[in-house]
Design an enzyme around this catalytic site. Structure first.
Site, PDB file in Angstrom:
ATOM      1  N   LYS A 155     -19.037  -0.039  14.671  1.00  0.00           N
ATOM      2  CA  LYS A 155     -19.717   0.005  16.275  1.00  0.00           C
ATOM      3  C   LYS A 155     -21.312   0.023  16.197  1.00  0.00           C
ATOM      4  CE  LYS A 155     -15.921   2.261  18.065  1.00  0.00           C
ATOM      5  NZ  LYS A 155     -15.449   3.577  18.446  1.00  0.00           N
ATOM      6  N   ARG A 177     -17.840   7.255  -1.217  1.00  0.00           N
ATOM      7  CA  ARG A 177     -17.854   5.968  -1.760  1.00  0.00           C
ATOM      8  C   ARG A 177     -18.792   4.967  -0.835  1.00  0.00           C
ATOM      9  NH1 ARG A 177     -13.854   2.287  -5.320  1.00  0.00           N
ATOM     10  NH2 ARG A 177     -14.529   3.907  -6.810  1.00  0.00           N
ATOM     11  N   THR A 210      -9.547   6.008  -6.982  1.00  0.00           N
ATOM     12  CA  THR A 210     -10.505   7.193  -6.545  1.00  0.00           C
ATOM     13  C   THR A 210     -10.101   7.798  -5.566  1.00  0.00           C
ATOM     14  OG1 THR A 210     -12.121   5.679  -8.029  1.00  0.00           O
ATOM     15  CG2 THR A 210     -13.090   7.714  -6.558  1.00  0.00           C
ATOM     16  N   HIS A 216     -20.957   6.358 -10.927  1.00  0.00           N
ATOM     17  CA  HIS A 216     -19.351   6.816 -10.617  1.00  0.00           C
ATOM     18  C   HIS A 216     -19.039   7.953 -11.461  1.00  0.00           C
ATOM     19  CE1 HIS A 216     -15.542   6.333  -9.316  1.00  0.00           C
ATOM     20  NE2 HIS A 216     -15.230   5.104  -9.753  1.00  0.00           N
TER      21      HIS A 216
HETATM   22  N1   CP Z   1     -11.902   3.023 -11.110  1.00  0.00           N
HETATM   23  C1   CP Z   1     -12.125   2.766  -9.985  1.00  0.00           C
HETATM   24  O1   CP Z   1     -13.028   3.274  -9.237  1.00  0.00           O
HETATM   25  O2   CP Z   1     -10.968   2.336  -9.176  1.00  0.00           O
HETATM   26  P1   CP Z   1     -10.833   2.305  -7.562  1.00  0.00           P
HETATM   27  O3   CP Z   1     -11.702   0.998  -7.274  1.00  0.00           O
HETATM   28  O4   CP Z   1      -9.552   1.867  -7.308  1.00  0.00           O
HETATM   29  O5   CP Z   1     -11.199   3.431  -7.017  1.00  0.00           O
END
Ligand code: CP
Length: 311
Positions: free
Chosen positions: A86, A108, A59, A136
């Site tokens: 921190k 994320r 991602t 997601h």
């Molecule tokens: N599919 C997916 O979110 O992979 P990563 O965690 O590597 O981003």
């Protein structure tokens, strides 16, 4: 079509027409990724900050590549290298980043709802790159693009999603996305990894792997997310693999032309055998390839769907 969304927080915000519009936009960007010079000026002068508080290979890399191929200036910040270590709060971190006038923050975060939280507090666009066990969206969209690529039409397909359902944000976004696009979604996993009330999302729970696989057009395997489990939910990986792992034998229950998908990272020998992961029905690297095009589309649309401007 007029795309009315400022943020990309989850599949829940989109209707079928908008989902198809995002997929069509991604389709139009795909060709750029195979050119010798993989760059267009679409987002020249725009700044995108990728703020990742959790590990990621696919991602994060593909959001960065997507931004760069659209000529945006992209900056990557990981949680471990930020002042969060921190004691700075997420809101303070985001407000400080916003003071530098980015156009889009891609985030994320381990907490479900973290992207929604930021979106209500910031002026710039927020794109959810995965929040806790919640959503997601870019993964579900790249999965839909891959299914469309191989099957033509998503409506009417039987899609089996198998694995650690409780801890998967991918499954929540996928159930919603595939439902809205007309697929018939069945979910399978150990009882300890099936959250109550999942049927309300519009899928069918099936108790054993054979039933899930029978006549499936698409088989999507998910990994066990041990990092999100407070306690062990299965007796052993060996037992899990025996009852819920995909291998060359049980894959024969699916349609002969079924495709095998996995969002990654894979645990070979646990939820999927190496023979299947590398076999002729796997489309796993097509998913990764489509991830760049989908993220180009999302960044383009989050930036207002405009080409370069001097304003
Ligand atoms: N599919 C997916 O979110 O992979 P990563 O965690 O590597 O981003």
């Amino acid at each position: 079509m007029n795309f009315p969304h400022r943020h990309v927080l989850g599949i829940k915000q989109f209707n079928a027409e908008e989902l198809n519009f995002i997929l069509d936009t991604a389709e139009s960007f795909k060709e750029i990724n195979t050119r010798k010079i993989k760059k267009v000026p679409t987002l020249r002068g725009r700044t995108i900050i990728n703020l990742f508080f959790e590990a990621s290979t696919r991602t994060r890399t593909s959001f960065e590549i997507a931004g760069k191929r659209l000529s945006a200036d992209t900056v990557n910040i990981s949680g471990s290298s930020s002042s969060v270590v921190k004691g700075e709060t997420l809101e303070d971190t985001a407000r400080n980043i916003e003071a530098m006038h980015p156009d889009i923050i891609v985030m994320r975060h381990g907490a479900s709802g973290a992207s929604d939280y930021l979106a209500t507090r910031l002026d710039c666009a927020v794109v959810n790159a995965g929040d806790g066990t919640h959503e997601h969206p870019s993964q579900a969209l790249l999965d839909a693009l891959t299914i469309r690529q191989h099957k033509g039409e998503i409506a009417g397909l039987k899609v089996a999603i198998i694995g650690d359902i409780t801890h998967s944000r991918v499954v929540r976004s996928n159930i919603d996305c595939l439902n809205k696009l007309g697929a018939d979604v069945r979910i399978c996993g150990p009882k300890t990894m099936l959250p109550p009330g999942l049927e309300r999302l519009g899928c069918r729970l099936v108790s054993n792997l054979a039933e899930a696989l029978t006549d499936a057009d698409v088989v999507m395997m998910l990994r066990i997310q041990r990092e999100r489990q407070g306690k062990t939910l299965i007796p052993s990986l060996r037992e899990y693999s025996r009852y819920f792992g995909l291998n060359e034998n049980n894959l024969k229950l699916a349609k002969p032309d079924a495709i095998v998908m996995h969002p990654g990272p894979m645990n070979r020998g646990v939820e999927i055998s190496t023979a299947v992961a590398d076999g002729s029905q796997n489309v796993i690297l097509d998913q990764v390839e489509n991830g760049v095009a989908v993220r180009m589309a999302l960044l383009y649309l989050a930036a207002g769907g405009e080409t370069q401007s001097e304003d």
